[in-house]
Design a protein around this motif. Structure first.
Motif, PDB file in Angstrom:
ATOM      1  N   GLY A   1      -6.330   1.946  -8.568  1.00  0.00           N
ATOM      2  CA  GLY A   1      -7.452   2.990  -8.352  1.00  0.00           C
ATOM      3  C   GLY A   1      -6.816   3.793  -7.451  1.00  0.00           C
ATOM      4  O   GLY A   1      -5.604   3.743  -6.778  1.00  0.00           O
ATOM      5  N   ASP A   2      -7.404   5.132  -7.314  1.00  0.00           N
ATOM      6  CA  ASP A   2      -7.042   5.988  -6.123  1.00  0.00           C
ATOM      7  C   ASP A   2      -7.459   5.803  -4.737  1.00  0.00           C
ATOM      8  O   ASP A   2      -6.856   6.048  -3.984  1.00  0.00           O
ATOM      9  N   ILE A   3      -8.733   5.352  -4.589  1.00  0.00           N
ATOM     10  CA  ILE A   3      -9.119   5.006  -3.361  1.00  0.00           C
ATOM     11  C   ILE A   3     -10.137   3.624  -3.368  1.00  0.00           C
ATOM     12  O   ILE A   3     -10.733   3.446  -4.241  1.00  0.00           O
ATOM     13  N   LEU A   4      -9.884   2.967  -2.372  1.00  0.00           N
ATOM     14  CA  LEU A   4     -10.530   1.784  -2.145  1.00  0.00           C
ATOM     15  C   LEU A   4     -11.230   1.831  -0.739  1.00  0.00           C
ATOM     16  O   LEU A   4     -10.494   2.120   0.443  1.00  0.00           O
ATOM     17  N   VAL A   5     -12.567   1.978  -0.768  1.00  0.00           N
ATOM     18  CA  VAL A   5     -13.488   1.847   0.463  1.00  0.00           C
ATOM     19  C   VAL A   5     -13.673   0.546   0.863  1.00  0.00           C
ATOM     20  O   VAL A   5     -14.545  -0.246   0.055  1.00  0.00           O
ATOM     21  N   ASP A   6     -13.301   0.062   2.117  1.00  0.00           N
ATOM     22  CA  ASP A   6     -13.397  -1.382   2.334  1.00  0.00           C
ATOM     23  C   ASP A   6     -13.355  -1.235   4.013  1.00  0.00           C
ATOM     24  O   ASP A   6     -12.830  -0.744   4.500  1.00  0.00           O
ATOM     25  N   ASP A   7     -14.360  -2.540   4.321  1.00  0.00           N
ATOM     26  CA  ASP A   7     -14.290  -2.458   5.758  1.00  0.00           C
ATOM     27  C   ASP A   7     -13.491  -3.623   6.427  1.00  0.00           C
ATOM     28  O   ASP A   7     -13.354  -3.725   7.549  1.00  0.00           O
TER      29      ASP A   7
END
Ligand code: TMP
Length: 242
Positions: free
Chosen positions: A139-145
């Motif tokens: 993917g291009d971006i992974l939004v993860d905490d």
């Protein structure tokens, strides 16, 4: 050439309020046991911090998210549902929900799908990726905490290293700046060594760290972008990738 933007969104701690849901149910089930307020949370693993508080509390913490209806009943984090729906409608953008189920599989995988259907609608069931290793998903971006997104091999190494007193201290307190420079360099080196042992050492995505109670004290990294909440500029972060 594929000109579409592929965004991977983590679920627990990004779309669903895992920490809030955990604390509420833990206190209901164990009203006489000590607990860790969200203000005092440090380190990604709830079970680790409860285990440090008192050894037997690690299993008590785990018993909460292994229970039926835990994942199903998590509240959406403020603005998350609206943001995902809007993001999915943006042109040239594909949104996927990329989430790691627990290995106690009696309820969690089913309830994650049910949560997505309930809050995002049945069309989003197409977009769910369950994986214990996000490094192999492109993917291009992974939004993860989660501050360190690693494969299972690396997790084993971290679990060994986590025993070092220094690392424990850093996880518990905001003491990065007081750690001696040589120790800081050593820790950074350990970190980069671990990255080479990833299942996929070079994931295609940029990890955008979503701020959570357990990661907001971490030293600001020069390489990692943050999304403070769903009220923050998530559109700009996507824009920067187009
Ligand atoms: P995520 O990396 O996709 O957010 O998934 C985290 C998973 O890990 C989620 O299924 C819950 C589980 N978990 C634990 O097993 N122990 C913990 O201490 C925490 C915080 C989460």
């Amino acid at each position: 050439p594929n000109t579409r933007l592929r965004v991977l969104l983590d679920m627990d701690g990004v779309l669903a309020d895992f920490e809030g849901g955990f604390l509420k149910k833990y206190r209901e089930r164990y009203p006489n046991e000590p607990y860790i307020s969200l203000e005092e949370r440090r380190g990604f693993w709830v079970s680790t911090q409860y285990g440090e508080l008192r050894a037997d509390l690690c299993d008590k913490a785990i018993s909460i998210w292994e229970s039926k209806n835990f994942f199903m009943e998590l509240e959406p984090l403020p603005g998350s549902v609206e943001a995902v729906k809007e993001m999915a409608k943006m042109k040239n953008t594909d949104v996927f929900i990329c989430t790691s189920p627990i290995k106690h599989y009696a309820h969690c995988p089913y309830e994650k799908y049910a949560w997505v259907e309930r809050h995002l609608g049945p069309d989003f069931l197409e977009k769910v990726i369950l994986t214990r290793d996000k490094t192999i998903v492109s993917g291009d971006i992974l939004v993860d905490d989660k501050p360190d997104i690693l494969g299972p091999g690396q997790l084993a190494i971290i679990e060994r290293n986590v025993n070092s007193a220094l690392y424990q201290k850093i996880l518990r307190q905001n003491v990065w700046s007081s750690v001696h420079k040589s120790n800081r360099d050593w820790i950074m080196q350990q970190d980069s060594d671990q990255k080479h042992e990833s299942v996929e050492p070079n994931p295609s995505w940029e990890h955008v760290l979503f701020t959570a109670c357990h990661n907001k004290h971490l030293p600001v990294s020069t390489t990692q972008r943050r999304l403070l909440s769903w009220a923050d500029n998530w559109r700009d972060i996507l824009e920067g990738k187009c």
